[in-house]
Write a protein that holds these residues in place. Sequence first.
Motif, PDB file in Angstrom:
ATOM      1  N   LYS A  27      53.759  40.792  53.533  1.00 19.47           N
ATOM      2  CA  LYS A  27      54.538  40.271  53.208  1.00 19.47           C
ATOM      3  C   LYS A  27      56.032  41.492  53.235  1.00 19.47           C
ATOM      4  O   LYS A  27      56.849  41.998  54.192  1.00 19.47           O
ATOM      5  CB  LYS A  27      55.498  39.580  52.357  1.00 19.47           C
ATOM      6  CG  LYS A  27      56.770  39.158  51.945  1.00 19.47           C
ATOM      7  CD  LYS A  27      56.660  38.257  50.492  1.00 19.47           C
ATOM      8  CE  LYS A  27      58.448  38.564  50.185  1.00 19.47           C
ATOM      9  NZ  LYS A  27      58.583  37.182  48.548  1.00 19.47           N
ATOM     10  N   SER A  28      55.626  42.473  52.860  1.00 18.56           N
ATOM     11  CA  SER A  28      55.776  44.482  52.277  1.00 18.56           C
ATOM     12  C   SER A  28      56.532  44.633  54.066  1.00 18.56           C
ATOM     13  O   SER A  28      57.516  44.818  53.703  1.00 18.56           O
ATOM     14  CB  SER A  28      55.130  45.147  51.330  1.00 18.56           C
ATOM     15  OG  SER A  28      56.099  46.209  51.680  1.00 18.56           O
ATOM     16  N   ASN A  29      55.141  44.580  54.474  1.00 19.10           N
ATOM     17  CA  ASN A  29      54.478  45.298  55.832  1.00 19.10           C
ATOM     18  C   ASN A  29      55.992  44.208  56.744  1.00 19.10           C
ATOM     19  O   ASN A  29      56.660  45.046  58.184  1.00 19.10           O
ATOM     20  CB  ASN A  29      53.661  45.333  56.447  1.00 19.10           C
ATOM     21  CG  ASN A  29      53.593  45.757  57.879  1.00 19.10           C
ATOM     22  OD1 ASN A  29      54.325  46.589  58.636  1.00 19.10           O
ATOM     23  ND2 ASN A  29      52.419  45.302  58.319  1.00 19.10           N
ATOM     24  N   TRP A  30      55.773  43.208  56.957  1.00 16.91           N
ATOM     25  CA  TRP A  30      56.623  42.475  58.197  1.00 16.91           C
ATOM     26  C   TRP A  30      58.526  42.982  57.670  1.00 16.91           C
ATOM     27  O   TRP A  30      59.197  42.227  58.539  1.00 16.91           O
ATOM     28  CB  TRP A  30      56.554  40.864  57.766  1.00 16.91           C
ATOM     29  CG  TRP A  30      54.896  40.944  58.675  1.00 16.91           C
ATOM     30  CD1 TRP A  30      54.095  41.277  59.435  1.00 16.91           C
ATOM     31  CD2 TRP A  30      54.420  39.291  59.108  1.00 16.91           C
ATOM     32  NE1 TRP A  30      53.036  40.893  60.039  1.00 16.91           N
ATOM     33  CE2 TRP A  30      53.166  39.665  59.220  1.00 16.91           C
ATOM     34  CE3 TRP A  30      54.218  38.011  58.631  1.00 16.91           C
ATOM     35  CZ2 TRP A  30      52.514  39.025  60.378  1.00 16.91           C
ATOM     36  CZ3 TRP A  30      54.066  36.722  59.317  1.00 16.91           C
ATOM     37  CH2 TRP A  30      52.283  37.865  60.268  1.00 16.91           C
ATOM     38  N   GLU A  31      58.333  42.536  55.823  1.00 21.48           N
ATOM     39  CA  GLU A  31      60.469  43.041  55.716  1.00 21.48           C
ATOM     40  C   GLU A  31      60.850  44.067  56.181  1.00 21.48           C
ATOM     41  O   GLU A  31      61.474  43.938  56.883  1.00 21.48           O
ATOM     42  CB  GLU A  31      59.985  42.836  54.073  1.00 21.48           C
ATOM     43  CG  GLU A  31      60.508  41.252  53.718  1.00 21.48           C
ATOM     44  CD  GLU A  31      60.190  41.420  51.965  1.00 21.48           C
ATOM     45  OE1 GLU A  31      59.709  42.063  51.330  1.00 21.48           O
ATOM     46  OE2 GLU A  31      60.591  40.286  51.613  1.00 21.48           O
ATOM     47  N   GLY A  32      59.315  44.754  55.813  1.00 13.00           N
ATOM     48  CA  GLY A  32      59.775  46.639  56.522  1.00 13.00           C
ATOM     49  C   GLY A  32      60.018  46.373  58.112  1.00 13.00           C
ATOM     50  O   GLY A  32      61.076  47.060  58.469  1.00 13.00           O
ATOM     51  N   MET A  33      59.313  45.629  58.650  1.00 11.52           N
ATOM     52  CA  MET A  33      60.088  45.427  60.247  1.00 11.52           C
ATOM     53  C   MET A  33      60.832  45.028  60.694  1.00 11.52           C
ATOM     54  O   MET A  33      61.924  45.034  61.706  1.00 11.52           O
ATOM     55  CB  MET A  33      58.423  45.137  60.720  1.00 11.52           C
ATOM     56  CG  MET A  33      57.299  45.553  60.722  1.00 11.52           C
ATOM     57  SD  MET A  33      57.510  47.199  61.795  1.00 11.52           S
ATOM     58  CE  MET A  33      57.453  46.705  63.730  1.00 11.52           C
ATOM     59  N   PHE A  34      60.623  43.927  59.627  1.00  8.32           N
ATOM     60  CA  PHE A  34      62.227  42.751  59.915  1.00  8.32           C
ATOM     61  C   PHE A  34      63.420  43.829  59.388  1.00  8.32           C
ATOM     62  O   PHE A  34      64.357  44.101  60.059  1.00  8.32           O
ATOM     63  CB  PHE A  34      62.709  41.813  58.592  1.00  8.32           C
ATOM     64  CG  PHE A  34      63.348  40.526  59.271  1.00  8.32           C
ATOM     65  CD1 PHE A  34      63.341  39.701  59.373  1.00  8.32           C
ATOM     66  CD2 PHE A  34      65.042  40.753  57.836  1.00  8.32           C
ATOM     67  CE1 PHE A  34      64.194  38.917  59.863  1.00  8.32           C
ATOM     68  CE2 PHE A  34      65.632  40.128  58.281  1.00  8.32           C
ATOM     69  CZ  PHE A  34      65.784  38.994  59.097  1.00  8.32           C
TER      70      PHE A  34
END
Length: 145
Positions: free
Chosen positions: A77-84
Amino acid sequence: MVSSYGVGIMGSSTEWSRAQESGYEKVQNEFGSLPYNCVSLDRDIKRISDKLAEQRKLSPLPSVQQRAYLEALEAKKSNWEGMFGTKGCRDIIENIRLTTGAVESSKFAIKAEQQVLPKNEKDQNLYIGLGAVVMLIGLYIVLKK
């Protein structure tokens, strides 16, 4: 990655390492790789958030495997929120919503206009007919004199 849950509480570090591998593998199988567009990314971040909430609600005192799974979910989730944020997805999604809203408003306006047009056309034809009759009567009066 350092666990936010701590190794001391859970037993040996090899047990934790195996649990971590299992948790990350389970998350990878469940959620796959990074979605290809912002809408999918937003949807999948929501799915992960829902899954985290569900897991925390089901087991307030999770086992080692469950803790590793939760940690893997949090990392994904943290990784994908960063990409977001990096991709500028917030602006892209907002533009999509605005565009979709404008298209829907236009469709609604067209539909409303099409419902009103037949009534207005009847009124318009009535006024044209009355105008023609008045003109003919006026022409008759002028020619009779």
